[in-house]
Design a protein around this motif. Structure first.
Motif, PDB file in Angstrom:
ATOM      1  N   THR A  82      51.858  40.515  59.351  1.00 60.38           N
ATOM      2  CA  THR A  82      52.252  41.846  59.796  1.00 60.38           C
ATOM      3  C   THR A  82      52.483  41.878  61.300  1.00 60.38           C
ATOM      4  N   THR A  83      53.151  42.932  61.756  1.00 60.46           N
ATOM      5  CA  THR A  83      53.367  43.078  63.198  1.00 60.46           C
ATOM      6  C   THR A  83      52.058  43.336  63.926  1.00 60.46           C
ATOM      7  N   GLU A  84      51.103  44.003  63.273  1.00 65.68           N
ATOM      8  CA  GLU A  84      49.801  44.247  63.888  1.00 65.68           C
ATOM      9  C   GLU A  84      48.924  43.001  63.881  1.00 65.68           C
ATOM     10  N   GLY A  85      49.102  42.170  62.866  1.00 62.94           N
ATOM     11  CA  GLY A  85      48.305  40.963  62.738  1.00 62.94           C
ATOM     12  C   GLY A  85      47.005  41.207  61.998  1.00 62.94           C
ATOM     13  N   THR A  86      46.552  40.189  61.313  1.00 61.11           N
ATOM     14  CA  THR A  86      45.244  40.258  60.645  1.00 61.11           C
ATOM     15  C   THR A  86      44.200  39.423  61.365  1.00 61.11           C
ATOM     16  N   PHE A  87      44.629  38.685  62.407  1.00 58.95           N
ATOM     17  CA  PHE A  87      43.695  37.838  63.150  1.00 58.95           C
ATOM     18  C   PHE A  87      43.625  38.324  64.598  1.00 58.95           C
ATOM     19  N   GLU A  88      43.953  37.510  65.542  1.00 57.14           N
ATOM     20  CA  GLU A  88      43.857  37.863  66.950  1.00 57.14           C
ATOM     21  C   GLU A  88      45.230  37.796  67.606  1.00 57.14           C
ATOM     22  N   HIS A  89      45.429  38.634  68.644  1.00 53.92           N
ATOM     23  CA  HIS A  89      46.640  38.601  69.466  1.00 53.92           C
ATOM     24  C   HIS A  89      47.898  38.804  68.635  1.00 53.92           C
ATOM     25  N   GLY A  90      47.802  39.651  67.609  1.00 50.63           N
ATOM     26  CA  GLY A  90      48.963  39.980  66.802  1.00 50.63           C
ATOM     27  C   GLY A  90      49.370  38.934  65.793  1.00 50.63           C
ATOM     28  N   ALA A  91      48.584  37.880  65.645  1.00 52.03           N
ATOM     29  CA  ALA A  91      48.873  36.839  64.653  1.00 52.03           C
ATOM     30  C   ALA A  91      48.141  37.142  63.343  1.00 52.03           C
ATOM     31  N   SER A  92      48.628  36.522  62.276  1.00 48.78           N
ATOM     32  CA  SER A  92      48.042  36.748  60.954  1.00 48.78           C
ATOM     33  C   SER A  92      47.679  35.435  60.295  1.00 48.78           C
ATOM     34  N   THR A  93      46.612  35.459  59.528  1.00 51.61           N
ATOM     35  CA  THR A  93      46.345  34.363  58.601  1.00 51.61           C
ATOM     36  C   THR A  93      47.313  34.482  57.435  1.00 51.61           C
ATOM     37  N   LEU A  94      47.483  33.423  56.687  1.00 54.22           N
ATOM     38  CA  LEU A  94      48.404  33.448  55.552  1.00 54.22           C
ATOM     39  C   LEU A  94      47.636  33.713  54.269  1.00 54.22           C
ATOM     40  N   GLN A  95      48.077  34.715  53.523  1.00 48.71           N
ATOM     41  CA  GLN A  95      47.548  35.027  52.208  1.00 48.71           C
ATOM     42  C   GLN A  95      48.700  34.915  51.213  1.00 48.71           C
ATOM     43  N   ARG A  96      48.367  34.927  49.950  1.00 49.55           N
ATOM     44  CA  ARG A  96      49.407  34.869  48.919  1.00 49.55           C
ATOM     45  C   ARG A  96      48.947  35.722  47.751  1.00 49.55           C
ATOM     46  N   ARG A  97      49.105  37.021  47.936  1.00 44.73           N
ATOM     47  CA  ARG A  97      48.583  37.971  46.955  1.00 44.73           C
ATOM     48  C   ARG A  97      49.446  38.068  45.697  1.00 44.73           C
ATOM     49  N   SER A  98      50.657  37.532  45.740  1.00 45.22           N
ATOM     50  CA  SER A  98      51.511  37.496  44.548  1.00 45.22           C
ATOM     51  C   SER A  98      52.222  36.149  44.530  1.00 45.22           C
ATOM     52  N   ASP A  99      52.874  35.849  43.416  1.00 47.94           N
ATOM     53  CA  ASP A  99      53.528  34.558  43.248  1.00 47.94           C
ATOM     54  C   ASP A  99      55.043  34.731  43.318  1.00 47.94           C
ATOM     55  N   PRO A 100      55.680  34.219  44.375  1.00 44.37           N
ATOM     56  CA  PRO A 100      57.138  34.325  44.483  1.00 44.37           C
ATOM     57  C   PRO A 100      57.830  33.294  43.597  1.00 44.37           C
ATOM     58  N   ASP A 101      59.141  33.328  43.596  1.00 42.10           N
ATOM     59  CA  ASP A 101      59.926  32.316  42.887  1.00 42.10           C
ATOM     60  C   ASP A 101      59.529  30.930  43.379  1.00 42.10           C
ATOM     61  N   GLU A 102      59.203  30.042  42.451  1.00 38.08           N
ATOM     62  CA  GLU A 102      58.647  28.747  42.827  1.00 38.08           C
ATOM     63  C   GLU A 102      59.644  27.881  43.582  1.00 38.08           C
ATOM     64  N   ARG A 103      60.911  27.913  43.198  1.00 34.17           N
ATOM     65  CA  ARG A 103      61.892  27.085  43.901  1.00 34.17           C
ATOM     66  C   ARG A 103      62.033  27.556  45.350  1.00 34.17           C
ATOM     67  N   TRP A 104      62.150  28.866  45.534  1.00 32.40           N
ATOM     68  CA  TRP A 104      62.228  29.407  46.899  1.00 32.40           C
ATOM     69  C   TRP A 104      60.975  29.056  47.682  1.00 32.40           C
ATOM     70  N   TRP A 105      59.804  29.241  47.059  1.00 37.92           N
ATOM     71  CA  TRP A 105      58.550  29.014  47.770  1.00 37.92           C
ATOM     72  C   TRP A 105      58.376  27.544  48.146  1.00 37.92           C
ATOM     73  N   ALA A 106      58.773  26.621  47.287  1.00 39.79           N
ATOM     74  CA  ALA A 106      58.632  25.206  47.605  1.00 39.79           C
ATOM     75  C   ALA A 106      59.414  24.857  48.871  1.00 39.79           C
ATOM     76  N   ASP A 107      60.614  25.424  49.002  1.00 35.51           N
ATOM     77  CA  ASP A 107      61.408  25.170  50.211  1.00 35.51           C
ATOM     78  C   ASP A 107      60.750  25.802  51.439  1.00 35.51           C
TER      79      ASP A 107
END
Length: 656
Positions: free
Chosen positions: A347-372
């Motif tokens: 997010t623009t606000e960030g979930t960590f520090e200094h506006g940065a975010s950790t990576l989560q994966r709350r849903s499963d996107p298209d696998e071919r797109w995600w692999a790339d």
């Protein structure tokens, strides 16, 4: 006098080899020097991947002024807690008793006889200077009071490590433990308790085993929800696989970024066992990615597995792992960057520090797109500063890794994993056993001086027994038996439990023993699990009774605080369910199919032997002939066997 750490084998101690502090390693020489100078010992305990250890080092230990005060008033000793868990256990107990909390870095002040009289954890520089001045003043002006205090603390430590009566952990206690865990379960975020939230691998293993044995839906629900929440949150590395040490929040969003071998080995096994029960694609994916993380990031050139990856890179926690929307767009382009930000919770606000975010994966996107996307982000991430690796090989944690890779390789058909487990076992056998006794660590193929503790014997035996079941190699069964016999001879307390150190180990102010399973199995529970499996594979009543007694030694805790004896409870489930012994005799594809079916069983009491009829040194195969010349499976309970079956469907019914 100068800093004496440059010759150490410990990566943690080497981090402090250039400090202006006149550090010494733990040993009699340090205490003799304290007696000669008539000053206290300042004991600092930490580990290489510890963020706050780095902070205190930068603030205080690298500061010439602070170092001068330390050198003038104290003999300063550095200990790697992972290399000397016995020393850490004693002084952690003292720290917790004195300060009400524990953690690392641990800072303890001892008499020249090793008795603690003042203990704490991390101190910011100004407060640390105040503590140094106060302790020195007390030592010089109020010596008798200090010595009375140290004697009282030491007496309390000795009482804490005394032998307690055992209490069997039976059906009622196991059911009650599930109910207690249910009352502590976080219904919103999963897991147990609040922040910080640790991955409860051993508790999850207990819940999965309880469900497999009893069909308890609540036990499976808690395990499934926790595994999914951890896998979808920031605790899990969504790009490279592997779990961080804990979440600083209760929703698994922001991890403490260090990655520990013991966490990932245990969690790999949990996800394997959950997949065996449910077949869920998410669970299989996480298991496979975690195994590949271990092989790619933690494997050493000698075939062992390194202890940890640091939380920091270039002195900044999480620098390698966090992202902003702009950084995603720079790597992926505007459209894919925006889509990835949505998928990964950046997010623009960030979930960590200094506006940065950790990576989560709350849903499963298209696998071919995600692999790339995953490949491109990983390539970009490799160009960032990378965390340091503590590459010492700890016996216990490598034993846990051998067990997970051997079992996972057999269950998922990944021969590479089994090969890696075998190479690790060969390293431990060839390097860590010195003059017939097990050592705690090695580095660069050379064994360290520290003797192995009880958990090293139990966890390594557990791994070797899993490797034996995956490969049919009797040598690993024999090696496990030798380790367990040493443990029974050297570590027993005379009442069914185990001390953490052998009867001929270095004498500390108290002989440590801790039945609690914290982030890894305790010595008694590690030994209990391995003893039980060995008994089921060999039919040894002595080892079976020793396993039951070791579980009973933590019986009171199992009733009072099940979250902290998860592996003890898991072993108790295996006792209730077993032994369920499966012997598959024969070779070729039909035997492989029968063995695969046996491995698909979730019974916590099951053990498996595979090989030729009457294979020497494998008791389960003795007097088990082929059936009409065909491979066959014998399902036995306590060496009393049903009629052999040659069909996979028949075996499935027999196991059910």
């Amino acid at each position: 006098m100068s800093n004496l750490l440059s010759g150490s084998a410990s990566p943690y101690l080497l981090q402090h080899a250039d400090n202006p502090v006149h550090w010494r390693e733990w040993g009699e020489d340090a205490f003799a020097e304290a007696r000669r100078r008539d000053v206290p010992v300042l004991l600092s305990i930490g580990y290489a991947a510890c963020h706050w250890c780095h902070v205190m080092a930068h603030e205080s230990f690298e500061d010439e002024g602070v170092a001068s005060v330390m050198n003038e008033g104290f003999v300063c000793v550095k200990v790697d807690r992972e290399e000397r868990p016995d020393v850490d256990a004693i002084y952690m107990a003292a720290t917790t008793a004195m300060s009400g909390r524990g953690g690392w870095p641990m800072t303890c002040f001892l008499t020249p006889d090793g008795e603690p009289f003042y203990c704490g954890t991390y101190y910011p520089r100004p407060q640390f200077l105040q503590v140094l001045a106060a302790v020195r003043e007390a030592w010089e002006d109020r010596r008798e009071a200090v010595l009375r205090s140290s004697a009282a603390v030491t007496e309390a430590l000795q009482r804490m490590t005394s032998v307690l009566p055992g209490s069997p952990v039976g059906e009622d206690a196991l059911a009650e433990a599930v109910r207690t865990l249910g009352s502590e379960f976080d219904p919103r975020n999963a897991g147990f308790g609040g922040a910080p939230k640790f991955p409860p691998a051993m508790v999850l293993e207990f819940l999965l085993r309880h469900h497999a044995r009893t069909g308890d839906a609540d036990a499976l629900r808690m395990a499934e929800r926790t595994c999914e929440a951890m896998a979808r949150g920031g605790l899990y590395d969504q790009l490279a696989g592997g779990f961080a040490r804990y979440s600083v929040d209760e929703a698994w969003v922001v991890p403490h970024f260090e990655k520990m071998l013991y966490d990932n080995a245990q969690l790999l096994r949990v996800y394997l066992h959950l997949f065996r029960l449910t077949g869920a694609p998410l669970v299989e994916r996480v298991a496979r990615e975690t195994a590949e993380f271990l092989l790619r990031e933690l494997r050493t050139p000698q075939g062992g597995f390194a202890s940890a990856l640091d939380a920091d890179a270039d002195g900044v926690e999480g620098l390698t792992y966090v992202w902003t929307p702009a950084q995603l767009a720079d790597v992926l382009g505007a459209d894919d960057g925006a889509r990835a930000a949505e998928v990964l919770g950046v997010t623009t606000e960030g979930t960590f520090e200094h506006g940065a975010s950790t990576l989560q994966r709350r849903s499963d996107p298209d696998e071919r797109w995600w692999a790339d996307i995953r490949t491109r982000l990983l390539d970009a991430r490799r160009g960032r500063p990378q965390p340091a690796r503590d590459d010492k090989v700890v016996t216990a944690w490598n034993g846990l890794t051998i067990a997970a890779l051997a079992e996972g390789g057999a269950l998922l058909g990944e021969a590479r994993w089994i090969d890696a487990a075998r190479e690790c076992a060969e390293l431990l056998r060839d390097v860590h056993i010195v003059e017939g006794r097990l050592r705690r660590v090695s580095r660069d193929g050379a064994a360290g001086a520290a003797a192995a503790v009880a958990a090293d014997h139990g966890d390594l035996a557990e791994g070797l027994l899993a490797l034996h079941q995956a490969t049919g190699d009797r040598g690993w069964l024999e090696s496990a038996g030798e380790l367990l016999d040493t443990a029974l001879e050297r570590f027993g307390d005379g009442a069914g439990g185990f001390y953490d150190v052998a009867d001929d180990a270095e004498r500390l102010v108290a002989r440590p023993r801790d039945p609690m399973d914290n982030v890894e199995p305790s010595g008694p529970s590690a030994l209990a699990g391995a003893l039980l499996t060995y008994a089921a594979l060999t039919g040894s009543p002595r080892h079976h009774e020793a396993a039951r007694a070791a579980v009973a030694s933590a019986g009171a805790l199992a009733r009072q605080a099940p979250r902290f004896v998860g592996w003890t409870l898991a072993v108790a489930e295996a006792i209730q369910a077993g032994p369920l012994q499966v012997a598959v005799v024969g070779e070729g594809t039909p035997a492989d199919h029968l063995a695969r079916e046996a491995r698909a069983s979730a019974s916590p009491g099951l053990v498996l032997a595979v090989g030729a009829p009457d294979a020497p040194g494998i008791p389960l195969l003795a007097e088990r002939p082929l059936v009409d010349g065909q491979p066959a499976a014998y399902v036995c309970r306590g060496f009393v066997c049903d009629r052999p079956v040659t069909d996979v469907a028949e075996l499935r019914r027999a196991l059910a």
